[in-house]
Design an enzyme around this catalytic site. Structure first.
Site, PDB file in Angstrom:
ATOM      1  N   GLU A 387      40.332  92.644  13.237  1.00 26.75           N
ATOM      2  CA  GLU A 387      39.562  93.812  13.650  1.00 26.75           C
ATOM      3  C   GLU A 387      39.368  94.802  12.502  1.00 26.75           C
ATOM      4  O   GLU A 387      38.311  95.402  12.375  1.00 26.75           O
ATOM      5  CB  GLU A 387      40.281  94.495  14.827  1.00 26.75           C
ATOM      6  CG  GLU A 387      39.641  95.755  15.342  1.00 26.75           C
ATOM      7  CD  GLU A 387      38.342  95.499  16.094  1.00 26.75           C
ATOM      8  OE1 GLU A 387      38.039  94.338  16.422  1.00 26.75           O
ATOM      9  OE2 GLU A 387      37.606  96.466  16.322  1.00 26.75           O
ATOM     10  N   THR A 523      21.222  95.961  19.369  1.00 31.25           N
ATOM     11  CA  THR A 523      22.578  95.817  18.844  1.00 31.25           C
ATOM     12  C   THR A 523      23.456  94.967  19.755  1.00 31.25           C
ATOM     13  O   THR A 523      24.505  94.504  19.342  1.00 31.25           O
ATOM     14  CB  THR A 523      23.219  97.190  18.591  1.00 31.25           C
ATOM     15  OG1 THR A 523      24.374  96.999  17.773  1.00 31.25           O
ATOM     16  CG2 THR A 523      23.610  97.870  19.880  1.00 31.25           C
TER      17      THR A 523
END
Ligand SMILES: *[C@@H]1O[C@H](CO)[C@@H](O)[C@H](O)[C@H]1NC(C)=O
Ligand SMILES: *[C@@H]1O[C@H](CO)[C@@H](O)[C@H](O)[C@H]1NC(C)=O
Ligand SMILES: *[C@@H]1O[C@H](CO)[C@@H](O)[C@H](O)[C@H]1NC(C)=O
Length: 534
Positions: A387, A523
């Protein structure tokens, strides 16, 4: 889908503290890149497309059997959570994917469900995100509406009335959300509630990702309905970010701050980058230009300014891996060598911009980013990127943030892989394969299909559990650590959709190189028909 974590949150900067070994990390050259310049022509691969579709069917059926019509599947326990207003976010967000996978059964399951949703209220009294609601729900409805007008998908719906209902429901939702913009500046409140009555959270600021990632969907909604009010609201909010008020919060030309005051639309800081809270604002600048190059020519100017400054000031090479190019964050004009999985979308966005503008320098830079962020996958034991991660850049002055030095294990990772993880989870995010998709579409080079296939295999192996696929707590451990009991809706509609588009046949909905693009991807990987094409 972008923005989830604040770039400077302790989670990102310092990560979790589990010990593990990366002795088996072998990343030392970019796969197939830089070492040779041979170009192997890629092409559709029916077996790989089928394997991705199988993963989609497992995911959809897991959700449908155990969680529908709730928002989100908990694949480990076969439970479900309502974390997106209880409108069935996985169903609505997945519809465009079901169409592209030509899965008639789930298309009709979702089409029958959508008319039953009441977008004017929520079941519980709760605040919810305007941004997330826009990209997943408004985007899901509009994209499906556009896609179902194509000859190859027109016969999927059994009941044509349901197609018109998609647009009606988008209008119902848009109308329910409009009051979020009813602030002194027109910069929307990021968080609102509908139950028991419409109410804004009263937040003092919004960020450029949440305020600047509405304009594509709301402009499309206006174009499809003939009601200009939606576009006007989103474009007004966008105007504060496009034209930062003096004193300008623009530490580098085109690269702006993160937070805007809702009272007057002024920036409150000079921090940013291509990561959480800022990312999709930059993404949408060039996508609005694709949507309509005449009306949104100034958005293109701003994208080019941001892209040029990024190539000049934010580019960073880890001291142990000069072959890798990451993007730093910045605080004022100080750059910080930290990046995230979210930021790995930037390669694809540069490639898209370069294709649209006929600018090789953007395409080439985007390819370097796509390959470099893919290296975060090669540098972990699971083969999946973390992440958030850090590195050192000896060519830059110290950033001055008080980062603790890497642990012994982190240092070992850094020596071979060029980064160490500061947040070790993977929540089924798409951005790395999204950029590999754009790299493949721009070059036709099979090496990008190979990279994406390897990423898919590693994710599909590590994340498969119970009813579907789950997030992983620690991609740096060989088994991925424990499962995170959630299958985010973007797994189906972004990650698996981009993977499928990498291996399936060419068609007009694909990103094009060398001929005009007819579709633009939001997106959330929701494709919309561009304006000039109607
Ligand atoms: C199609 O859906 C509409 C409303 O969603 C419904 O009224 C109608 O009966 C359906 N038609 C058929 C043939 O099922
Ligand atoms: C890019 O080149 C194509 C033809 O190769 C042309 O049609 C298009 O107008 C050019 N776009 C720009 C922005 O120069
Ligand atoms: C969840 O459902 C799947 C089938 O969809 C099953 O294989 C699995 O054992 C179930 N898990 C639990 C914890 O019940």
């Amino acid at each position: 889908m972008r923005l989830r974590y604040h770039p400077y949150s302790p989670l990102i900067l310092f990560g979790l503290a589990a010990a593990r070994s990366l002795a088996d990390s072998t990343a030392s050259t970019l796969d197939g890149a830089d070492t040779t310049h041979t170009h192997r022509k890629g092409g559709p691969d029916a077996a790989k497309a089928r394997a991705v579709k199988d993963a989609y069917l497992i995911s959809w059926n897991g959700y449908y059997d155990h969680a529908f019509p709730d928002d989100t599947l908990q694949p480990v326990t076969n439970g479900s959570v309502n974390d997106r207003s209880s409108w069935g976010v996985t169903a609505v967000d997945s519809l465009s994917a079901a169409i592209i996978f030509q899965d008639a059964e789930s298309v009709n399951q979702i089409l029958e469900f959508i008319p039953t949703i009441d977008f004017t209220t929520t079941r519980r009294s709760e605040f919810f995100s305007l941004f997330e609601t826009n990209i997943r729900y408004v985007g899901g409805l509009l994209s499906a509406y556009d896609l179902l007008s194509l000859p190859q998908y027109r016969n999927l719906p059994e009941n044509k009335t349901h197609v018109e209902t998609l647009l009606k429901q988008a209008v119902s939702l848009g109308n329910a959300l409009k009051f979020a913009f009813d602030t002194p500046s027109g910069v929307p409140d990021p968080s609102i509630q509908l139950n028991p009555a419409p109410r804004r959270s009263g937040a003092l600021t919004n960020n450029i990702a949440e305020a600047g990632t509405l304009v594509l969907e709301w402009t499309r909604l206006s174009d499809l309905t003939g009601d200009p009010s939606y576009a006007a609201l989103a474009q007004k909010a966008e105007s504060y970010i496009l034209h930062p008020a003096p004193p300008s919060a623009e530490p580098f030309p085109g690269l702006v701050g993160t937070h805007l005051r809702i009272a007057d639309g002024r920036f409150t800081d000079t921090s940013g980058g291509w990561s959480g809270l800022t990312d999709s604002f930059y993404e949408y600048l060039i996508k609005m230009y694709l949507y309509d190059p005449d009306q949104f020519a100034f958005y293109k100017e701003r994208w080019m300014a941001a892209a040029d400054s990024t190539m000049r000031y934010l580019v960073s090479h880890p001291s142990t891996r000069q072959d890798i190019t990451f993007l730093s964050l910045y605080r004022g004009t100080t750059t910080i060598p930290v990046s995230t999985h979210l930021a790995s979308f930037a390669g694809g966005n540069f490639i898209l911009g370069g294709l649209l503008l006929n600018e090789t320098k953007y395409v080439d830079f985007g390819l370097r980013l796509a390959e470099s962020y893919y290296q975060t996958y090669r540098g972990t034991a699971t083969g999946i990127g973390p992440e958030a991660f850090r590195w050192f850049d000896n060519a830059k002055p110290p950033s001055g943030d008080n980062t603790p030095p890497p642990t012994a294990e982190d240092a070992a990772s850094y020596a071979s892989a060029g980064f160490w993880a500061t947040a070790r989870q993977y929540i089924l995010r798409p951005e790395t394969v999204e950029s590999l998709y754009h790299a493949y579409r721009a070059t036709g080079d099979a090496k990008y299909q190979d990279m994406a296939w390897r990423a898919f295999r590693d994710v599909a192996r590590a994340a498969r559990v119970g009813g579907a696929y789950a997030g992983l707590a620690d991609v740096t451990g060989a088994d991925g650590g424990r499962f995170l009991d959630r299958m985010e809706s973007f797994w189906i509609t972004e990650t698996l959709k981009y993977l499928y588009l990498l291996f399936t046949e060419d068609s007009e909905i694909q990103v094009q190189a060398g001929r005009p693009n007819m579709w633009v991807y939001g997106t959330e990987a929701q494709p919309y028909r561009i304006r000039s094409n109607r």
